[in-house]
Scaffold this active site. Sequence first.
Site, short mmCIF file in Angstrom:
data_model
loop_
_atom_site.label_atom_id
_atom_site.label_comp_id
_atom_site.label_asym_id
_atom_site.label_seq_id
_atom_site.Cartn_x
_atom_site.Cartn_y
_atom_site.Cartn_z
CG ASN A 9 -1.68 1.24 1.43
OD1 ASN A 9 -1.75 2.07 0.53
ND2 ASN A 9 -2.28 1.39 2.60
CD1 TRP A 10 3.56 0.84 -2.73
CD2 TRP A 10 3.71 1.93 -4.68
NE1 TRP A 10 4.28 0.05 -3.59
CE2 TRP A 10 4.39 0.70 -4.79
CE3 TRP A 10 3.67 2.78 -5.79
CZ2 TRP A 10 5.03 0.30 -5.97
CZ3 TRP A 10 4.29 2.38 -6.96
CH2 TRP A 10 4.97 1.16 -7.05
CE LYS A 11 -0.18 3.34 4.67
NZ LYS A 11 -0.16 3.46 6.12
CG HIS A 94 -5.92 2.02 5.03
ND1 HIS A 94 -5.51 2.98 5.91
CD2 HIS A 94 -4.90 1.13 4.93
CE1 HIS A 94 -4.29 2.69 6.33
NE2 HIS A 94 -3.89 1.57 5.75
CD GLU A 96 -3.02 5.62 6.62
OE1 GLU A 96 -2.96 5.64 5.38
OE2 GLU A 96 -2.11 5.15 7.34
CD GLU A 164 -3.51 -2.30 7.24
OE1 GLU A 164 -2.44 -2.58 6.72
OE2 GLU A 164 -4.11 -1.22 7.03
N GLY A 170 2.33 2.50 10.72
CA GLY A 170 3.28 3.59 10.55
C GLY A 170 3.94 4.04 11.84
CB SER A 209 5.04 -1.50 11.99
OG SER A 209 4.62 -0.16 12.20
N GLY A 230 2.82 -1.07 4.30
CA GLY A 230 2.88 0.34 3.96
C GLY A 230 4.32 0.79 3.71
N GLY A 231 4.93 1.35 4.72
CA GLY A 231 6.27 1.94 4.58
C GLY A 231 7.29 1.04 3.91
P1 PGA Z 1 2.73 0.45 7.63
O1 PGA Z 1 1.29 0.65 6.95
O2 PGA Z 1 3.29 -0.85 7.12
O3 PGA Z 1 3.53 1.64 7.19
O4 PGA Z 1 2.51 0.41 9.11
C1 PGA Z 1 0.42 -0.44 6.75
C2 PGA Z 1 -0.88 0.04 6.15
O5 PGA Z 1 -1.39 1.09 6.57
O6 PGA Z 1 -1.44 -0.60 5.24
#
Ligand code: PGA
Length: 247
Positions: A9-11, A94, A96, A164, A170, A209, A230-231
């Site tokens: 997930n590149w956000k 998600h 977010e 999640e 994050g 994470s 994500g990251g």
């Molecule tokens: P993260 O994000 O790996 O940076 O914690 C995961 C996500 O929100 O899908």
Amino acid sequence: MRRALVVGNWKMHGSRASVDALLGSLTPAVADATAEIAVCPSYVHLAQALELCAGTPVAVGAQDCSHMASGAYTGEVAADMLSDLGCRWVILGHSERRQYHAESDDLVAAKLTAAIAAGLQAIVCVGETREQRENGEAEQVVGAQLQGALAAQAGLQDLVVAYEPVWAIGTGLTATPQQAQDMHAFIRQSLAAIAGIDAAQTRLLYGGSVKAGNAAELFAQVDIDGALVGGAALVAEDFQAIVAAAG
Ligand code: PGA
């Protein structure tokens, strides 16, 4: 057998140049992977990513879609547009989106209906906040999110659910493998009670994470079938290492 699945997930990250560089490194590195792989860039990079991933094992998805099929909805992107472009996947609900765009379970459910109608494979995200976990409400919250998004839906045979925990996204904090496994087992048990879902065959991803260093112990849990990353998905060698751990 549930095939392992690793989704990036590149956000809201990236540029044309960074997408070129990341997929240029990633696609050859995962050419022999046994896990299924997808990346979800921003809408504006989808066409570029699809071109770079063509003929590779990396599928492409979006991070969201509209709940409406088409019409006067300025700024929205329809599920049909995504599948017409060549996307296979879409991430829905998600945390977010729930947090910054006030997405309710009802809206997630409507988006899921639209995604399934368009032939997309949906990854529905659920997870509790730190406060909810500390109050002992984690299962209740996740159970309600599942029920709210999935009850009375048709076409759930390809559904993927991502757990999640909001406090782990994050933040560098990861659920312990046991905490993650316990919630995944609860999710699988909850899915079994929802009509139209084969809970034993449904893939459950952990997200929050996930890194090269903790992926293997998470994937060793019986109810964890892969990761939503994500990251670490923004660094080709880190993502490739997670894919390798899932294989
Ligand atoms: P993260 O994000 O790996 O940076 O914690 C995961 C996500 O929100 O899908």
